[in-house]
Design a protein around this motif. Sequence first.
Motif, PDB file in Angstrom:
ATOM      1  N   ASP A   1       3.097   5.868  -3.035  1.00 42.36           N
ATOM      2  CA  ASP A   1       4.276   6.598  -3.494  1.00 42.36           C
ATOM      3  C   ASP A   1       4.301   6.712  -5.018  1.00 42.36           C
ATOM      4  O   ASP A   1       4.751   7.729  -5.566  1.00 42.36           O
ATOM      5  CB  ASP A   1       5.535   5.888  -2.991  1.00 42.36           C
ATOM      6  CG  ASP A   1       6.803   6.588  -3.425  1.00 42.36           C
ATOM      7  OD1 ASP A   1       6.988   7.765  -3.072  1.00 42.36           O
ATOM      8  OD2 ASP A   1       7.606   5.941  -4.129  1.00 42.36           O
ATOM      9  N   CYS A   2       3.839   5.667  -5.699  1.00 45.81           N
ATOM     10  CA  CYS A   2       3.890   5.663  -7.169  1.00 45.81           C
ATOM     11  C   CYS A   2       2.538   6.023  -7.797  1.00 45.81           C
ATOM     12  O   CYS A   2       2.328   5.764  -8.992  1.00 45.81           O
ATOM     13  CB  CYS A   2       4.332   4.280  -7.657  1.00 45.81           C
ATOM     14  SG  CYS A   2       5.969   3.781  -7.105  1.00 45.81           S
ATOM     15  N   TRP A   3       1.622   6.570  -7.021  1.00 47.71           N
ATOM     16  CA  TRP A   3       0.305   6.859  -7.569  1.00 47.71           C
ATOM     17  C   TRP A   3       0.341   7.812  -8.766  1.00 47.71           C
ATOM     18  O   TRP A   3      -0.420   7.611  -9.727  1.00 47.71           O
ATOM     19  CB  TRP A   3      -0.593   7.414  -6.476  1.00 47.71           C
ATOM     20  CG  TRP A   3      -1.992   7.631  -6.954  1.00 47.71           C
ATOM     21  CD1 TRP A   3      -2.620   8.823  -7.179  1.00 47.71           C
ATOM     22  CD2 TRP A   3      -2.934   6.620  -7.295  1.00 47.71           C
ATOM     23  NE1 TRP A   3      -3.892   8.630  -7.639  1.00 47.71           N
ATOM     24  CE2 TRP A   3      -4.119   7.257  -7.724  1.00 47.71           C
ATOM     25  CE3 TRP A   3      -2.882   5.224  -7.300  1.00 47.71           C
ATOM     26  CZ2 TRP A   3      -5.237   6.566  -8.127  1.00 47.71           C
ATOM     27  CZ3 TRP A   3      -3.997   4.527  -7.699  1.00 47.71           C
ATOM     28  CH2 TRP A   3      -5.168   5.188  -8.121  1.00 47.71           C
TER      29      TRP A   3
ATOM     30  N   VAL B   1       5.423  -3.859  -7.224  1.00 49.59           N
ATOM     31  CA  VAL B   1       4.573  -4.106  -6.046  1.00 49.59           C
ATOM     32  C   VAL B   1       4.441  -5.604  -5.793  1.00 49.59           C
ATOM     33  O   VAL B   1       4.539  -6.077  -4.654  1.00 49.59           O
ATOM     34  CB  VAL B   1       3.191  -3.442  -6.256  1.00 49.59           C
ATOM     35  CG1 VAL B   1       2.234  -3.870  -5.145  1.00 49.59           C
ATOM     36  CG2 VAL B   1       3.316  -1.930  -6.289  1.00 49.59           C
ATOM     37  N   GLY B   2       4.201  -6.366  -6.868  1.00 52.84           N
ATOM     38  CA  GLY B   2       4.099  -7.819  -6.688  1.00 52.84           C
ATOM     39  C   GLY B   2       5.400  -8.456  -6.238  1.00 52.84           C
ATOM     40  O   GLY B   2       5.396  -9.502  -5.572  1.00 52.84           O
TER      41      GLY B   2
ATOM     42  N   ASP C   1      12.097   3.893 -14.371  1.00 54.90           N
ATOM     43  CA  ASP C   1      11.073   4.314 -15.320  1.00 54.90           C
ATOM     44  C   ASP C   1       9.847   4.928 -14.638  1.00 54.90           C
ATOM     45  O   ASP C   1       9.215   5.808 -15.197  1.00 54.90           O
ATOM     46  CB  ASP C   1      10.637   3.104 -16.152  1.00 54.90           C
ATOM     47  CG  ASP C   1       9.817   3.508 -17.363  1.00 54.90           C
ATOM     48  OD1 ASP C   1      10.076   4.587 -17.910  1.00 54.90           O
ATOM     49  OD2 ASP C   1       8.926   2.738 -17.752  1.00 54.90           O
ATOM     50  N   GLY C   2       9.554   4.443 -13.421  1.00 55.18           N
ATOM     51  CA  GLY C   2       8.353   4.921 -12.766  1.00 55.18           C
ATOM     52  C   GLY C   2       8.600   5.595 -11.440  1.00 55.18           C
ATOM     53  O   GLY C   2       7.649   5.845 -10.685  1.00 55.18           O
ATOM     54  N   GLN C   3       9.861   5.857 -11.121  1.00 56.39           N
ATOM     55  CA  GLN C   3      10.233   6.538  -9.879  1.00 56.39           C
ATOM     56  C   GLN C   3       9.714   5.783  -8.640  1.00 56.39           C
ATOM     57  O   GLN C   3       9.269   6.387  -7.672  1.00 56.39           O
ATOM     58  CB  GLN C   3       9.714   7.979  -9.886  1.00 56.39           C
ATOM     59  CG  GLN C   3      10.213   8.820 -11.038  1.00 56.39           C
ATOM     60  CD  GLN C   3       9.717  10.248 -10.998  1.00 56.39           C
ATOM     61  OE1 GLN C   3       9.210  10.705  -9.983  1.00 56.39           O
ATOM     62  NE2 GLN C   3       9.880  10.959 -12.115  1.00 56.39           N
ATOM     63  N   ALA C   4       9.805   4.443  -8.671  1.00 60.96           N
ATOM     64  CA  ALA C   4       9.352   3.601  -7.553  1.00 60.96           C
ATOM     65  C   ALA C   4      10.485   3.434  -6.549  1.00 60.96           C
ATOM     66  O   ALA C   4      10.963   2.318  -6.292  1.00 60.96           O
ATOM     67  CB  ALA C   4       8.865   2.255  -8.064  1.00 60.96           C
TER      68      ALA C   4
ATOM     69  N   ALA D   1       0.831  -1.207   0.000  1.00 61.43           N
ATOM     70  CA  ALA D   1       0.000   0.000   0.000  1.00 61.43           C
ATOM     71  C   ALA D   1       0.862   1.253   0.000  1.00 61.43           C
ATOM     72  O   ALA D   1       0.572   2.233  -0.716  1.00 61.43           O
ATOM     73  CB  ALA D   1      -0.922  -0.006   1.222  1.00 61.43           C
ATOM     74  N   ILE D   2       1.960   1.237   0.780  1.00 67.71           N
ATOM     75  CA  ILE D   2       2.863   2.390   0.797  1.00 67.71           C
ATOM     76  C   ILE D   2       3.469   2.606  -0.585  1.00 67.71           C
ATOM     77  O   ILE D   2       3.599   3.741  -1.079  1.00 67.71           O
ATOM     78  CB  ILE D   2       3.955   2.193   1.861  1.00 67.71           C
ATOM     79  CG1 ILE D   2       3.337   2.192   3.262  1.00 67.71           C
ATOM     80  CG2 ILE D   2       5.016   3.282   1.754  1.00 67.71           C
ATOM     81  CD1 ILE D   2       4.329   1.864   4.369  1.00 67.71           C
TER      82      ILE D   2
END
Length: 398
Positions: free
Chosen positions: A39-41, A59-60, A82-85, A34-35
């Motif tokens: 953060d990547c929303w 996430v998985g 690529d997604g700033q995760a 969830a965090i």
Amino acid sequence: MRSPIGHDEPWWDRYFLAPRTAAPRWTGDLILAAIGVVDCWPTLSTGRWWQQVSVLVAVGALWLRRRHPAAAFALTVPALFDGQALTLSCFALCALARQDRNRGLLSTAIVVVMVGDLLCWSPFRIWDGFAWAGVTLPDVGRHLAYAVLIGGAPAVVGLHYRARVELAQRIVELGDLRREEQRLLSQQAVRQERARIGWEMHDVVSHKAGLIAVQAGALSVTTTDATTHHKAEILRQLAVSALEELRSVLLVLRGDGSCSQGPALRPGIPDLALLVAESGVEAQLYISPAVTGLALPDALHRTVYRTVQESLTNVRKHAPGAPAIVSIDTAGPQLQVTVRNTPGTERPTVPLPGGGHGLTGLRERAAMLGGSCEGIRSPDGSFTVRLVLPLAARRPGH
């Protein structure tokens, strides 16, 4: 590796770091996921489809971090660049530091997170073009420091947890070593006490038994009466036999391995015929052929022998002149020994000391082998000692 830390560990260990837990594991994974989604929303809501896919894969991957931390970290790297995760990669890096001992891999992962953090800063976004306008050298230094902290902090947390687990394991091992040391010290104290008791027995008994043997031997040589000579010779043989058995007991108490020398130091059922013949009691011995064909353990042999020996001694002391019948047979999975005597026909010439401990000792011997021993007095004055032992007798002390 499984953590030896118990339920007194901090709650965050159970929920986020411990490799194998039940409900806390899934709760912690859901919280971290969830965090990461929060953060990547921005990427999930407005990013391109491949960026969204990379974030969902990252996430998985959190569910793999406990068993396969290196694979979990590798799956978060595309979303990091690529997604700033960044948060998801930090979680995976912490798990990698906790479980993987490959320093090179850990150092590479830290550098990857540092680079990913720098690429989140607009001047370093390669795919958006460099934007150095208004950027000062202190800004670059500050962001480099941030990158070092963000890359190093998860690794420090993971390494701290690993050190804590290893320390707990060492404490458990030290506790085991301490208990083993105490057990060895106890065994040493028991051996010393047994040796002391053995020497006490030797000093108290062997001297007087030796004197009896010498005096009996002298009497058998000097006497001219055949009856006296015969009785003196029997007395001498009994004293010598007592000294030999005392020696065997002394060796056992001292823990000396030489106590296994010769079958004479381990009397058993085959020696009962001689025991009955020299007992001074008019006794008859019956041994079932089913018993002679069995391969019985030494402990059972000794228990049967000592039971018959003590029973015949009691007949001689408390019922002089009484005949006795010694019977040894099998009854299913049990060995039965019965020594029965009628009331005595003579009065004892010299009262012999007795503390009443003989039957108690026989009961204890039988109990050590999983059996029983009882003394039964009949209304007619006869007395029966009955010993019952399982044929599959367990070893003493088990």
